[in-house]
Each structure stands twice: as structure tokens, then as C-alpha cells.
Design a protein around this motif. Structure first.
Motif, PDB file in Angstrom:
ATOM      1  N   ILE A 204       0.850  -1.191   0.000  1.00  0.00           N
ATOM      2  CA  ILE A 204       0.000   0.000   0.000  1.00  0.00           C
ATOM      3  C   ILE A 204       0.883   1.238   0.000  1.00  0.00           C
ATOM      4  N   LEU A 205       0.664   2.093  -0.991  1.00  0.00           N
ATOM      5  CA  LEU A 205       1.369   3.370  -1.067  1.00  0.00           C
ATOM      6  C   LEU A 205       0.526   4.430  -0.375  1.00  0.00           C
ATOM      7  N   ASP A 206       1.098   5.082   0.623  1.00  0.00           N
ATOM      8  CA  ASP A 206       0.407   6.134   1.367  1.00  0.00           C
ATOM      9  C   ASP A 206       1.066   7.482   1.101  1.00  0.00           C
ATOM     10  N   VAL A 207       0.226   8.484   0.825  1.00  0.00           N
ATOM     11  CA  VAL A 207       0.662   9.867   0.729  1.00  0.00           C
ATOM     12  C   VAL A 207       0.000  10.601   1.880  1.00  0.00           C
ATOM     13  N   MET A 208       0.789  11.121   2.804  1.00  0.00           N
ATOM     14  CA  MET A 208       0.239  11.755   4.007  1.00  0.00           C
ATOM     15  C   MET A 208       0.690  13.207   4.090  1.00  0.00           C
ATOM     16  N   GLY A 209      -0.267  14.107   4.247  1.00  0.00           N
ATOM     17  CA  GLY A 209       0.077  15.505   4.345  1.00  0.00           C
ATOM     18  C   GLY A 209      -0.751  16.228   5.409  1.00  0.00           C
ATOM     19  N   PRO A 210      -0.105  16.809   6.413  1.00  0.00           N
ATOM     20  CA  PRO A 210       1.305  16.635   6.745  1.00  0.00           C
ATOM     21  C   PRO A 210       1.538  15.271   7.384  1.00  0.00           C
ATOM     22  N   PRO A 211       2.788  14.819   7.515  1.00  0.00           N
ATOM     23  CA  PRO A 211       3.050  13.511   8.119  1.00  0.00           C
ATOM     24  C   PRO A 211       2.871  13.539   9.633  1.00  0.00           C
ATOM     25  N   TYR A 212       2.915  12.360  10.249  1.00  0.00           N
ATOM     26  CA  TYR A 212       2.871  12.292  11.706  1.00  0.00           C
ATOM     27  C   TYR A 212       4.020  13.102  12.305  1.00  0.00           C
ATOM     28  N   SER A 213       3.722  13.776  13.401  1.00  0.00           N
ATOM     29  CA  SER A 213       4.749  14.538  14.117  1.00  0.00           C
ATOM     30  C   SER A 213       4.282  14.713  15.555  1.00  0.00           C
ATOM     31  N   LYS A 214       4.898  13.987  16.451  1.00  0.00           N
ATOM     32  CA  LYS A 214       4.499  14.053  17.858  1.00  0.00           C
ATOM     33  C   LYS A 214       4.699  15.444  18.417  1.00  0.00           C
ATOM     34  N   LYS A 215       5.809  16.083  18.059  1.00  0.00           N
ATOM     35  CA  LYS A 215       6.093  17.413  18.613  1.00  0.00           C
ATOM     36  C   LYS A 215       5.100  18.459  18.126  1.00  0.00           C
ATOM     37  N   ASP A 216       4.466  18.212  16.976  1.00  0.00           N
ATOM     38  CA  ASP A 216       3.474  19.143  16.431  1.00  0.00           C
ATOM     39  C   ASP A 216       2.039  18.726  16.732  1.00  0.00           C
ATOM     40  N   GLY A 217       1.872  17.729  17.628  1.00  0.00           N
ATOM     41  CA  GLY A 217       0.541  17.307  18.030  1.00  0.00           C
ATOM     42  C   GLY A 217      -0.139  16.348  17.072  1.00  0.00           C
ATOM     43  N   ARG A 218       0.632  15.707  16.203  1.00  0.00           N
ATOM     44  CA  ARG A 218       0.051  14.745  15.257  1.00  0.00           C
ATOM     45  C   ARG A 218       0.592  13.347  15.554  1.00  0.00           C
ATOM     46  N   ASP A 219       0.408  12.913  16.778  1.00  0.00           N
ATOM     47  CA  ASP A 219       0.828  11.570  17.169  1.00  0.00           C
ATOM     48  C   ASP A 219      -0.289  10.589  16.834  1.00  0.00           C
ATOM     49  N   CYS A 220       0.073   9.347  16.590  1.00  0.00           N
ATOM     50  CA  CYS A 220      -0.915   8.321  16.234  1.00  0.00           C
ATOM     51  C   CYS A 220      -1.564   7.748  17.490  1.00  0.00           C
TER      52      CYS A 220
END
Length: 276
Positions: A204-220
Motif C-alpha cells: 500500500i502506497l500512502d501519501v500523508m500531508g502533513p506527516p505524523y509529528s508528535k512534537k506538532d501534536g500529530r501523534d498516532c
């Protein structure tokens, strides 16, 4: 046969690295591959489409990326159906592990490929503040996806404590076989919380925008499903939502199935320039 052996011909020199490693700012060189026009075209489009945190691509930009991804084949990223990984094996994996390779990553977007052995699972997880395009390149996969119900208590995908349940609406629950159209999820719609179960080995090819970033509040965050009638009905099902498609989702600690092995990308290179 271990997954490392089955993936040996995906890359001649597999190096175990942290999943989704940030790409070097210098142009990568892969002597065995020429530049892939579809992959390069995808990269160039992503430069224009993704504007950074807090932004969502326009409908026109979504269509532009989908038109590119819909036409992409496994060969465009150096994969083939003849790879040993995509052939059935009589030796069962006790706990099939997902493998991830990062083609490219910047602050605005990332391009990754996920390899799932048969029966492997990417558990139910979210994409806070992200727009994600998923293209099944090879194999057959079951996808289940939810959106949180848009009410005062469920306005943020990442706001509750692990013990707090959230009302969610089922948006997808089906089997997809390559080749198929690209799926798109948005920060609060389109099935932002989803899970994959491989029926056959998949890529599976994933294009993510913006990517995960814990420091920026985008943790999974990860979730488990709870039937609607299993918990007290604290909130009525909103108008327009069918009760049979509503579930409670409870945030949990990262499950064992979420552990992935990262390998170095050894496919066609991306040339980091607009002057093509």
C-alpha cells in the motif's frame, strides 16, 4: 520462512532502520533504477498540493493527486507481482509483522509504502490533522474505517483520555483488490480512523500531508471498537446517522500489532527539483 527472507528481493540490501525515517536533503542515487516518471510526477504534485499543518487540499488538488495515484502501478516504485513476498507460502507466521519503507518525507508530506504479509493487521488508528491518500498497489486487503460523530464531545480525533469512549460512524467495511481507485481520508471525515487486514500479501502506497509529528501534536492514537448497546447511551445518535453504523471507540495503548519494521527504500529515486 521469516518476513525478512520473503522481503529479500524487495531490496537487495535491507537495513533495519526506524520506520518512516526522514529522507536526506541530498538527492538519493539508486544505480539499478532510472527515475520513475509516475513517481516523480506524484512528488511534484505533492509539492504544490500540500501547504503545511492546518491546511486541507482543495477538491481540485484532491482530484489531481487521485488521477496520478489511480494510474500508478507497483512497477512505478520498483515492485513486481513476481517478488517472493507476494507469493503464497505454506509456512504460517505466528504474528505477521508489517514492514514500512519511506520514499520521501518533508515537513509538508510523506510518501511511504507498507508491506503486509497475509493476515497481518494495521490496527485501528487515526490521522490527526492529516489528509491521507492510500493506493493499493498489490494484493487484497480488508479496510474498516470510522469518523467520529461531529458533536460537542467528539470534535477532536485526539482529545480524549484512553478510558473515554467516543461515538463514531462506520464509513467503510469491505475488501479491496488491486488495481482499485485511491481512497482519501481527511482530518475529520472520509474514515480518518481506519484499520487494514491483509487477505493476501499487500503493498500500500500512502501519501500523508502533513506527516505524523508528535512534537506538532500529530501523534498516532489507537482504538478498540465497542458495540453501541454495550455502553450507556449518554448521547443520542445524531440526526442522519444510522444507529446500526454507530460504534463506540475507546482509545488504547499501542497494540503489539502496531509494531512495524522499517527498511531502506531501494526503488526508483525522486529527484528533488522542480526543474524537470
Amino acid at each position: 520462512m521469516t518476513i525478512e527472507v520473503r522481503l529479500a528481493d524487495v531490496s537487495r540490501s535491507i537495513k533495519k532502520k526506524k520506520c518512516c525515517r526522514k529522507a536526506s536533503s541530498k538527492t538519493k542515487r539508486f544505480p539499478s533504477y532510472a527515475v520513475s516518471f509516475p513517481l516523480q510526477r506524484l512528488y511534484m504534485a505533492c509539492l504544490d498540493v500540500f501547504k503545511g499543518a492546518g491546511t486541507v487540499p482543495t477538491s481540485a488538488d484532491v482530484q489531481k493527486l487521485c488521477s496520478i495515484l489511480d494510474g500508478m502501478r507497483a512497477e512505478d516504485v520498483g515492485l513486481s507481482k513476481n517478488l517472493q513476498f507476494f507469493k503464497t507460502t505454506s509456512i504460517a507466521e505466528v504474528t505477521p509483522k508489517v514492514v514500512c519503507t519511506t520514499i520521501y518525507q518533508s515537513e509538508n508530506f510523506s510518501l511511504c509504502i507498507f508491506f503486509l504479509p497475509a493476515n497481518a493487521v494495521i490496527p485501528l488508528h487515526n490521522h490527526p490533522g492529516m489528509t491521507v491518500f492510500s493506493k493499493l498497489l498489490l494484493g487484497k486487503v480488508h479496510i474498516k474505517a470510522y469518523d467520529l460523530v461531529n458533536d460537542d464531545d467528539n470534535s477532536n480525533n485526539n482529545s480524549s483520555s484512553p478510558s473515554q469512549s467516543k461515538l463514531a460512524s462506520l464509513k467503510a467495511d469491505g475488501v479491496f483488490t488491486a488495481p482499485c481507485d485511491t481512497s482519501v481520508l481527511y482530518p475529520t471525515s472520509g474514515g480518518n480512523i481506519h484499520a487494514f487486514t491483509a487477505i493476501t500479501p499487500c503493498a500500500i502506497l500512502d501519501v500523508m500531508g502533513p506527516p505524523y509529528s508528535k512534537k506538532d501534536g500529530r501523534d498516532c492514537s489507537y482504538y478498540k471498537e465497542i458495540p453501541l448497546d454495550a455502553l450507556p447511551q449518554e448521547r443520542a445518535v445524531p440526526t442522519g446517522e444510522k444507529s446500526e453504523r454507530c460504534w463506540w471507540l475507546e482509545e488504547i495503548e499501542a497494540p503489539k500489532e502496531s509494531e512495524m519494521e522499517g527498511i531502506e527504500y531501494m526503488g526508483p529515486p525522486i529527484v528533488e527539483t522542480r526543474l524537470l
